[in-house]
Design a protein around this motif. Structure first.
Motif, PDB file in Angstrom:
ATOM      1  N   SER A  20       0.879  -1.161   0.000  1.00  0.00           N
ATOM      2  CA  SER A  20       0.000   0.000   0.000  1.00  0.00           C
ATOM      3  C   SER A  20       0.918   1.213   0.000  1.00  0.00           C
ATOM      4  N   ALA A  21       0.829   2.055  -1.031  1.00  0.00           N
ATOM      5  CA  ALA A  21       1.873   3.078  -1.216  1.00  0.00           C
ATOM      6  C   ALA A  21       1.313   4.418  -1.702  1.00  0.00           C
ATOM      7  N   ARG A  22       0.213   4.855  -1.138  1.00  0.00           N
ATOM      8  CA  ARG A  22      -0.364   6.122  -1.570  1.00  0.00           C
ATOM      9  C   ARG A  22       0.614   7.272  -1.357  1.00  0.00           C
ATOM     10  N   ASP A  23       1.227   7.344  -0.168  1.00  0.00           N
ATOM     11  CA  ASP A  23       2.132   8.457   0.136  1.00  0.00           C
ATOM     12  C   ASP A  23       3.374   8.432  -0.745  1.00  0.00           C
ATOM     13  N   MET A  24       3.893   7.240  -1.029  1.00  0.00           N
ATOM     14  CA  MET A  24       5.070   7.117  -1.883  1.00  0.00           C
ATOM     15  C   MET A  24       4.803   7.675  -3.274  1.00  0.00           C
ATOM     16  N   VAL A  25       3.668   7.293  -3.846  1.00  0.00           N
ATOM     17  CA  VAL A  25       3.349   7.727  -5.206  1.00  0.00           C
ATOM     18  C   VAL A  25       2.976   9.205  -5.233  1.00  0.00           C
ATOM     19  N   GLU A  26       2.290   9.678  -4.199  1.00  0.00           N
ATOM     20  CA  GLU A  26       1.949  11.095  -4.124  1.00  0.00           C
ATOM     21  C   GLU A  26       3.213  11.947  -3.990  1.00  0.00           C
ATOM     22  N   ARG A  27       4.187  11.454  -3.230  1.00  0.00           N
ATOM     23  CA  ARG A  27       5.458  12.178  -3.094  1.00  0.00           C
ATOM     24  C   ARG A  27       6.163  12.269  -4.436  1.00  0.00           C
ATOM     25  N   ALA A  28       6.157  11.174  -5.191  1.00  0.00           N
ATOM     26  CA  ALA A  28       6.772  11.181  -6.516  1.00  0.00           C
ATOM     27  C   ALA A  28       6.044  12.169  -7.434  1.00  0.00           C
ATOM     28  N   ARG A  29       4.722  12.211  -7.341  1.00  0.00           N
ATOM     29  CA  ARG A  29       3.944  13.146  -8.173  1.00  0.00           C
ATOM     30  C   ARG A  29       4.325  14.595  -7.855  1.00  0.00           C
ATOM     31  N   GLN A  30       4.470  14.902  -6.571  1.00  0.00           N
ATOM     32  CA  GLN A  30       4.808  16.258  -6.175  1.00  0.00           C
ATOM     33  C   GLN A  30       6.222  16.642  -6.598  1.00  0.00           C
ATOM     34  N   ILE A  31       7.161  15.716  -6.447  1.00  0.00           N
ATOM     35  CA  ILE A  31       8.551  16.003  -6.816  1.00  0.00           C
ATOM     36  C   ILE A  31       8.684  16.246  -8.309  1.00  0.00           C
ATOM     37  N   HIS A  32       8.077  15.366  -9.109  1.00  0.00           N
ATOM     38  CA  HIS A  32       8.264  15.423 -10.561  1.00  0.00           C
ATOM     39  C   HIS A  32       7.155  16.171 -11.290  1.00  0.00           C
ATOM     40  N   ARG A  33       6.148  16.642 -10.538  1.00  0.00           N
ATOM     41  CA  ARG A  33       5.044  17.445 -11.101  1.00  0.00           C
ATOM     42  C   ARG A  33       4.426  16.751 -12.317  1.00  0.00           C
ATOM     43  N   THR A  34       4.064  15.502 -12.123  1.00  0.00           N
ATOM     44  CA  THR A  34       3.550  14.676 -13.221  1.00  0.00           C
ATOM     45  C   THR A  34       2.057  14.865 -13.440  1.00  0.00           C
TER      46      THR A  34
END
Length: 292
Positions: A20-34
């Motif tokens: 379960s990795a909601r925070d991990m993927v959300e962090r990646a979205r914020q860093i890379h502005r995807t």
């Protein structure tokens, strides 16, 4: 909290891991502005690497997934340590492609299927283990299943999903990796396939309030008496440091470093994984030159 659960089931003939990795993927979205389809693709790659890293027996090892599908997203790279902490980036996070169906992102089209999935396992030996297979669909989970079947001859079921809100933030992210060990009979495989179909999309389970990676695995392995071996937290984690960047600059050699000092008078380096910027002044570069 993001976490990975590892289980054994089917009288020792099935091993599995769920994430379960909601925070991990959300962090990646914020860093890379995807944008959404890039968020989904990078999220799947991160979770795939995380599950595979956690399966490693070498404590200081790492797993790298490199996906080159020929699609508009470009190369996707994800790296995980042996505890499942992962980081990653992709070539173009601003891609938009038509949806497969209303509300269904077409990750396969964005990744592309005309290319390869390469898995690099670094066990801290002289040379890392490298395996590569042709992409099946670009959907990433299917491609990981094909990798295990072709490169390691392990029957594997993999599901990875990312669910986004209307504001493009991550609502749920997770999945599982189920592997059959030698001795598994055809009847066991058929029952497992029925469970997978009945369970449906991983994110449908995880978006329900209070549901965890363990709940997801229990649904997929219903009737196989799964036993939890370990349950521990994971996160988006970049291991970059100023010291590592310094070593990278020194590795350029005296000639290139002198040219950088002469032409720019400073250096600004940005980590591809976390977007952290490291600034080096003229004095910093001169000190590095003197240290070589």
């Amino acid at each position: 909290m993001d976490h990975i659960v590892r289980v054994i089931a089917g009288n020792g003939l099935i091993k599995g891991a769920g994430i379960s990795a909601r925070d991990m993927v959300e962090r990646a979205r914020q860093i890379h502005r995807t944008l959404p389809v890039a968020t989904a693709a990078l999220g799947r790659a991160l979770m795939g690497a995380s599950l595979m890293g956690d399966m490693m027996k070498k404590e200081a090892g790492s797993v790298t997934l490199q996906i080159k599908g020929g699609g508009p997203l470009g190369t996707i790279l994800s790296v995980a340590d042996s505890r499942g902490n992962a980081r990653g980036y992709l070539g173009n996070g601003e891609v938009e492609v038509p949806e497969k169906a209303p509300g269904k992102l077409d990750v396969g089209a964005a990744v592309g299927a005309d290319g390869t999935l390469t898995v690099i396992r670094d066990l801290n030996m002289k040379e890392p283990y490298v395996g590569s297979v042709q992409l099946v669909s670009g959907e990433i989970a299917d491609d990981l299943s094909a990798y295990f079947a072709e490169s390691e001859q392990i029957p594997t079921a993999c599901a990875l999903g990312v669910l986004l809100d209307v504001d493009q933030s991550v609502t749920a992210a997770g999945g599982y990796l189920i592997q059959l060990l030698p001795g598994a009979e055809e009847s066991l495989i058929s029952r497992l396939e029925e469970n997978i179909i009945r369970t449906g999309h991983a994110t449908q389970t995880l978006k329900e309030e209070g549901k965890s990676a363990a709940d997801l695995l229990m649904a997929v392995l219903d009737g196989f008496d799964p036993v939890i071996l370990e349950d521990h937290p994971v996160e988006y984690h970049c291991s970059c440091t100023r010291e590592r960047v310094v070593r990278a600059l020194i590795s350029m050699g005296r000639e290139e470093l002198s040219a950088l000092l002469r032409e720019q008078g400073k250096a600004e380096l940005t980590c591809q994984f976390c977007d952290r910027r490291y600034d080096f002044t003229e004095a910093d570069l001169k000190a590095l030159l003197e240290s070589i």
